[in-house]
Scaffold this motif. Structure first.
Motif, PDB file in Angstrom:
ATOM      1  N   PRO A   1     -15.201   2.991  15.610  1.00  0.00           N
ATOM      2  CA  PRO A   1     -14.884   3.712  14.375  1.00  0.00           C
ATOM      3  C   PRO A   1     -15.905   4.800  14.086  1.00  0.00           C
ATOM      4  N   SER A   2     -15.414   5.963  13.677  1.00  0.00           N
ATOM      5  CA  SER A   2     -16.315   7.094  13.397  1.00  0.00           C
ATOM      6  C   SER A   2     -16.215   7.562  11.956  1.00  0.00           C
ATOM      7  N   ILE A   3     -15.466   6.863  11.101  1.00  0.00           N
ATOM      8  CA  ILE A   3     -15.371   7.211   9.685  1.00  0.00           C
ATOM      9  C   ILE A   3     -15.820   6.011   8.871  1.00  0.00           C
ATOM     10  N   ASP A   4     -16.204   6.245   7.625  1.00  0.00           N
ATOM     11  CA  ASP A   4     -16.702   5.139   6.814  1.00  0.00           C
ATOM     12  C   ASP A   4     -15.549   4.368   6.174  1.00  0.00           C
ATOM     13  N   GLU A   5     -15.875   3.209   5.648  1.00  0.00           N
ATOM     14  CA  GLU A   5     -14.858   2.310   5.114  1.00  0.00           C
ATOM     15  C   GLU A   5     -14.110   2.923   3.938  1.00  0.00           C
ATOM     16  N   ASN A   6     -14.815   3.697   3.100  1.00  0.00           N
ATOM     17  CA  ASN A   6     -14.165   4.303   1.936  1.00  0.00           C
ATOM     18  C   ASN A   6     -13.070   5.280   2.355  1.00  0.00           C
ATOM     19  N   GLU A   7     -13.390   6.146   3.310  1.00  0.00           N
ATOM     20  CA  GLU A   7     -12.385   7.107   3.795  1.00  0.00           C
ATOM     21  C   GLU A   7     -11.228   6.372   4.462  1.00  0.00           C
ATOM     22  N   ARG A   8     -11.537   5.337   5.230  1.00  0.00           N
ATOM     23  CA  ARG A   8     -10.498   4.564   5.910  1.00  0.00           C
ATOM     24  C   ARG A   8      -9.526   3.956   4.900  1.00  0.00           C
ATOM     25  N   ASP A   9     -10.074   3.375   3.842  1.00  0.00           N
ATOM     26  CA  ASP A   9      -9.221   2.723   2.850  1.00  0.00           C
ATOM     27  C   ASP A   9      -8.433   3.730   2.022  1.00  0.00           C
ATOM     28  N   MET A  10      -9.024   4.883   1.730  1.00  0.00           N
ATOM     29  CA  MET A  10      -8.311   5.931   0.980  1.00  0.00           C
ATOM     30  C   MET A  10      -7.075   6.386   1.758  1.00  0.00           C
ATOM     31  N   ARG A  11      -7.231   6.563   3.050  1.00  0.00           N
ATOM     32  CA  ARG A  11      -6.092   7.006   3.869  1.00  0.00           C
ATOM     33  C   ARG A  11      -5.049   5.896   3.995  1.00  0.00           C
ATOM     34  N   TYR A  12      -5.512   4.659   4.021  1.00  0.00           N
ATOM     35  CA  TYR A  12      -4.576   3.537   4.112  1.00  0.00           C
ATOM     36  C   TYR A  12      -3.751   3.406   2.828  1.00  0.00           C
ATOM     37  N   VAL A  13      -4.377   3.708   1.678  1.00  0.00           N
ATOM     38  CA  VAL A  13      -3.647   3.679   0.405  1.00  0.00           C
ATOM     39  C   VAL A  13      -2.509   4.692   0.436  1.00  0.00           C
ATOM     40  N   LYS A  14      -2.750   5.886   0.988  1.00  0.00           N
ATOM     41  CA  LYS A  14      -1.685   6.891   1.097  1.00  0.00           C
ATOM     42  C   LYS A  14      -0.561   6.392   2.007  1.00  0.00           C
ATOM     43  N   TRP A  15      -0.935   5.748   3.086  1.00  0.00           N
ATOM     44  CA  TRP A  15       0.081   5.190   3.987  1.00  0.00           C
ATOM     45  C   TRP A  15       0.951   4.173   3.254  1.00  0.00           C
ATOM     46  N   LYS A  16       0.326   3.290   2.483  1.00  0.00           N
ATOM     47  CA  LYS A  16       1.088   2.269   1.762  1.00  0.00           C
ATOM     48  C   LYS A  16       2.021   2.911   0.727  1.00  0.00           C
ATOM     49  N   LYS A  17       1.589   4.034   0.129  1.00  0.00           N
ATOM     50  CA  LYS A  17       2.480   4.751  -0.786  1.00  0.00           C
ATOM     51  C   LYS A  17       3.693   5.280  -0.041  1.00  0.00           C
ATOM     52  N   GLY A  18       3.449   5.812   1.165  1.00  0.00           N
ATOM     53  CA  GLY A  18       4.553   6.312   1.972  1.00  0.00           C
ATOM     54  C   GLY A  18       5.525   5.210   2.346  1.00  0.00           C
ATOM     55  N   VAL A  19       4.994   4.038   2.719  1.00  0.00           N
ATOM     56  CA  VAL A  19       5.852   2.903   3.069  1.00  0.00           C
ATOM     57  C   VAL A  19       6.716   2.510   1.881  1.00  0.00           C
ATOM     58  N   LYS A  20       6.114   2.470   0.697  1.00  0.00           N
ATOM     59  CA  LYS A  20       6.869   2.099  -0.508  1.00  0.00           C
ATOM     60  C   LYS A  20       8.011   3.075  -0.760  1.00  0.00           C
ATOM     61  N   ARG A  21       7.749   4.371  -0.540  1.00  0.00           N
ATOM     62  CA  ARG A  21       8.781   5.380  -0.771  1.00  0.00           C
ATOM     63  C   ARG A  21       9.896   5.326   0.280  1.00  0.00           C
ATOM     64  N   SER A  22       9.596   4.765   1.452  1.00  0.00           N
ATOM     65  CA  SER A  22      10.601   4.711   2.519  1.00  0.00           C
ATOM     66  C   SER A  22      11.640   3.623   2.296  1.00  0.00           C
ATOM     67  N   MET A  23      11.340   2.687   1.428  1.00  0.00           N
ATOM     68  CA  MET A  23      12.203   1.522   1.272  1.00  0.00           C
ATOM     69  C   MET A  23      13.380   1.813   0.342  1.00  0.00           C
ATOM     70  N   GLY A  24      14.494   1.134   0.612  1.00  0.00           N
ATOM     71  CA  GLY A  24      15.649   1.213  -0.273  1.00  0.00           C
ATOM     72  C   GLY A  24      16.542   2.414  -0.065  1.00  0.00           C
ATOM     73  N   TRP A  25      16.428   3.088   1.103  1.00  0.00           N
ATOM     74  CA  TRP A  25      17.243   4.289   1.330  1.00  0.00           C
ATOM     75  C   TRP A  25      18.637   3.968   1.836  1.00  0.00           C
ATOM     76  N   ASP A  26      18.818   2.795   2.400  1.00  0.00           N
ATOM     77  CA  ASP A  26      20.141   2.428   2.910  1.00  0.00           C
ATOM     78  C   ASP A  26      21.112   2.274   1.744  1.00  0.00           C
ATOM     79  N   LEU A  27      22.262   2.942   1.823  1.00  0.00           N
ATOM     80  CA  LEU A  27      23.231   2.913   0.734  1.00  0.00           C
ATOM     81  C   LEU A  27      23.799   1.527   0.476  1.00  0.00           C
ATOM     82  N   ALA A  28      23.533   0.607   1.373  1.00  0.00           N
ATOM     83  CA  ALA A  28      24.055  -0.744   1.193  1.00  0.00           C
ATOM     84  C   ALA A  28      23.227  -1.558   0.211  1.00  0.00           C
ATOM     85  N   THR A  29      22.114  -0.988  -0.307  1.00  0.00           N
ATOM     86  CA  THR A  29      21.257  -1.764  -1.183  1.00  0.00           C
ATOM     87  C   THR A  29      21.873  -1.922  -2.560  1.00  0.00           C
TER      88      THR A  29
END
Length: 551
Positions: A484-512
């Motif tokens: 690893p070449s980045i610190d834990e704070n930067e790693r977690d900040m980027r992971y939070v953005k990823w989790k936001k993206g995952v949340k937005r990806s859910m529920g797109w199927d019209l069958a929901t």
């Protein structure tokens, strides 16, 4: 005169995108030669993924013959090959006629999602499907073989007829190959190994037998199922070709084979394979760990009929390398997959992680298991370049891997100290460094990238009666290491953005249910306009506004 390499082991690697035959020296694990042929995938409808079983068999036979020729050119005697192992794409389902040897339908590939309706019906009927995981370690999903068999039985007349006449055989790719290579309709062996059987939704994890309750639940005729054997024993012998008479003595599903090829033979060791999808396996030893975090429990291997059973936790990612083929073939963002590394180095997004790409073309696998998720790209600005999107696709592979590492830590209580990696994508140094940065653990990449094929060769070589290989005494392979070449704070900040993206990806199927409710609300509004009139609707709206102003 003894061979300068000693005993040789052949390995058939029948993957999703290609078929290969490789020859290893048992004494040193050195890869002496190999031949590879690409395997065509058919997509007759959206969500349907098929392959021709006869093509798979033909490519295997061609690769074997080519390698025999290469050995002769290298002045190596092909007769020094003392055993053959098989590793294969798992869950892919083939039904064939036991008398003619002909497939009754194309192979339905593991990533095929045509069985969504069947899965929904079972989920509704059973209400709570957690009892399945207690028996076989798996959730009900389009991923596994049982629902694919069920679809074939309901929709293919040739299958219905063959079952009625007791001529139908089922197998994953390993079973199909073994049956044909050992004689086919003339005495071919109808078998599978414990690792492949554990991916069907039909095998009991404890007894290593077809579970009668699950077989009945999915309405599978028991007579079509292969015999379950260990991962390492002499099953039978090749009946044709240049290697006629050589025993087949090892079978492992491709991800379990990579676990063995990476020498992850002790509890707590894990590997990640980067290919069309991405598969992370964590060795849990003889303990069956039931995941509460969306992971699968599976058999890792059994090295002999009387040997102890080793289990694993698995996290399956549906889209890894497939995302880059999509960027190339569908969006024309890249012309060649070899461009990826240079594009990423030119990305202006650098460590900011502003662009997030969630590749959920047919839903998300572990640890989410959300079939209604769909791919999204977030964070686009007028300065976003194709290099930024390609980098986001690489980061998506790494973030999905971190998702699984987090789930494994929750299940097992221990964080990994290092991650062993293999597969075609590991040649990309940018991906390996990103994986270390975004997961926070060192990434260990063997210099010999054929860990999957090596695992099958090891299983074949250590079989009783072959005794050419002792996996426990193998020295660790030479490797590259990425820290690893980045610190834990930067790693977690980027992971939070990823989790936001995952949340937005859910529920797109019209069958929901949510979309269905939105459609009903819209229809109600239209009904109001048609029956009450626009004047009444406007009056109603003004009344609401007045109430809000007064409050």
């Amino acid at each position: 005169m003894p061979s300068r390499y000693g005993k040789l082991i052949g390995s058939i690697d029948a993957g999703t995108g290609s078929v290969r035959f490789l020859v290893f020296a048992a004494a040193t694990s050195e890869l002496l030669t190999y031949h590879k042929l690409d395997l065509e995938t058919l997509t007759p409808k959206e969500g349907w993924v098929e392959q021709d079983p006869l093509v798979i068999l033909s490519l295997v036979e061609q690769c074997i013959e080519k390698c025999v020729g290469y050995l002769v050119e290298l002045d190596i005697d092909p007769n020094d090959i003392v055993a053959i192992g098989i590793t294969n794409q798992r869950e892919t389902t083939i039904l064939w006629d036991s008398l003619t040897g002909k497939p009754l339908y194309n192979a339905i590939v593991w990533s095929d999602v045509r069985t969504k309706v069947i899965v929904d019906e079972y989920s509704f009927k059973l209400k709570n499907t957690e009892f399945l995981k207690a028996i076989c370690g798996l959730p009900i999903s389009t991923y596994f073989s049982a629902v694919k068999i069920n679809w074939l039985m309901s929709n293919v007349d040739e299958v219905k007829s063959a079952i009625k006449n007791n001529r139908c055989l089922f197998g994953t790719v390993d079973s199909w190959l073994v049956w044909n290579l050992t004689g086919g309709s003339d005495g071919g062996l109808h078998i599978t190994d414990v690792t492949n059987a554990s991916r069907t939704l039909l095998m009991n994890l404890r007894s290593l037998t077809w579970d009668p309750h699950l077989v009945s639940l999915f309405s599978i005729p028991s007579q079509i199922l292969p015999q379950i054997r260990s991962s390492s024993e002499i099953y039978g012998y090749l009946k044709a070709g240049s290697l006629e008479g050589v025993p087949i003595s090892g079978i492992l599903g491709d991800q379990q084979s990579a676990l063995m090829g990476q020498s992850c033979l002790a509890p707590g060791q894990a590997k990640n394979t980067y290919g069309t999808g991405c598969f992370l396996l964590y060795n849990t030893g003889t303990a069956i760990v039931n995941s509460s975090q969306g992971l699968l429990t599976t058999v890792a291997y059994q090295l002999g009929p009387q040997a102890p059973i080793t289990y694993a936790l698995e996290g399956s990612i549906a889209v890894a390398g497939q995302a880059f083929k999509w960027l190339r073939d569908n969006l024309n963002l890249i012309g060649d997959l070899n461009e990826i590394e240079s594009l990423v180095q030119n990305s202006t997004q650098g460590s900011s992680g502003e662009v997030v790409f969630v590749p959920a073309f047919s839903g998300l696998y572990a640890p989410y298991w959300q079939r209604d998720a769909r791919s999204i790209i977030c964070g686009l600005t007028d300065e976003t370049s194709k290099a930024d999107i390609v980098r986001a696709a690489l980061e998506a592979v790494c973030f999905q891997t971190r998702d699984i590492l987090e789930a494994m830590r929750e299940d097992c209580g221990l964080a990994l100290e290092k991650l062993l990696v293999d597969g075609g994508m590991t040649g990309n140094k940018s991906l390996m460094q990103l994986q270390a940065d975004l997961s926070g653990v060192p990434v260990i990449r063997p210099l010999m990238a054929e860990a999957t094929a090596l695992g099958a060769a090891m299983a074949a070589g250590c079989a009783d009666g072959i005794n050419a290989w002792d996996p426990a005494t193998m020295p660790p392979p030479c490797s590259d290491e990425f820290y690893p070449s980045i610190d834990e704070n930067e790693r977690d900040m980027r992971y939070v953005k990823w989790k936001k993206g995952v949340k937005r990806s859910m529920g797109w199927d019209l069958a929901t249910k949510e979309d269905a409710q939105s459609i009903e609300d819209l229809k109600s509004l239209q009904h109001l306009v048609q029956n009450v009139g626009i004047f009444a609707l406007v009056s109603f709206s003004l009344l609401i506004i007045a109430k809000k102003l007064s409050s």
